[in-house]
Design an enzyme around this catalytic site. Structure first.
Site, mmCIF file in Angstrom:
data_model
loop_
_atom_site.group_PDB
_atom_site.id
_atom_site.type_symbol
_atom_site.label_atom_id
_atom_site.label_comp_id
_atom_site.label_asym_id
_atom_site.label_seq_id
_atom_site.Cartn_x
_atom_site.Cartn_y
_atom_site.Cartn_z
ATOM 1 N N ASP A 19 25.812 -2.280 -1.890
ATOM 2 C CA ASP A 19 25.660 -2.441 -0.446
ATOM 3 C C ASP A 19 26.601 -3.545 0.026
ATOM 4 O OD1 ASP A 19 23.802 -1.792 1.951
ATOM 5 O OD2 ASP A 19 23.810 -3.981 1.889
ATOM 6 N N HIS A 32 33.321 -2.287 15.549
ATOM 7 C CA HIS A 32 33.019 -1.174 14.653
ATOM 8 C C HIS A 32 34.267 -0.569 14.019
ATOM 9 C CE1 HIS A 32 28.698 -0.978 15.358
ATOM 10 N NE2 HIS A 32 28.988 -1.383 16.590
ATOM 11 N N GLU A 62 26.239 1.369 4.996
ATOM 12 C CA GLU A 62 27.203 0.568 4.246
ATOM 13 C C GLU A 62 26.844 0.522 2.758
ATOM 14 O OE1 GLU A 62 24.001 -2.188 5.757
ATOM 15 O OE2 GLU A 62 25.162 -0.589 6.641
#
Length: 139
Positions: A19, A32, A62
């Site tokens: 992650d 973004h 993610e």
């Protein structure tokens, strides 16, 4: 299919959940588009840090899932540590604050993939709780 093949031939299979740390803060600070670029770079570094026989995919948001076929947990730790080191110095990630790092949870697949996913997820969250930017092996 690859998992079934590995299990039929009695090969070790290790599952990694990785992650990107503080990804929301990265998106909030840099936008973004920059966050998407960072995710693509993480994916490229992850793919290049694993063997061609390993499987890696985006698992959600993610998070990335990797199956390392014929690898034990120690080999998986070494591979993910190489990825973490590459991310720390990758030119495409320079200047991003917070720095782009990953936390990974590792578990051996011993039959039931769902159990390995749960174990890797527990290891991942233990790594997050312990301060992020690390690899934790479950069991």
């Amino acid at each position: 299919r690859e998992l079934a093949r590995a299990q039929r031939s009695n090969q070790a299979v290790t599952l990694v959940l990785a992650d990107v740390d503080h990804f929301k803060a990265l998106n909030d600070r840099h936008g973004h588009l920059r966050g998407d670029q960072a995710l693509k770079t993480v994916a490229e570094v992850l793919r290049s840090g694993l063997r061609s026989t390993d499987l890696a995919c985006r698992w959600g948001g993610e998070e990335f899932l990797c199956l390392l076929l014929g690898s034990d947990q120690a080999a998986a730790v070494r591979a993910i540590d190489r990825v973490r080191a590459e991310l720390a110095t990758h030119p495409a990630l320079a200047g991003i604050e917070p720095a782009v790092t990953i936390t990974a949870g590792i578990a051996r697949v011993e039959g039931d993939l769902q159990i390995a996913l749960q174990q890797a997820d527990l290891a991942l969250y233990a790594g997050k709780k312990a301060g992020r930017d690390r690899v934790v092996v479950q069991g």
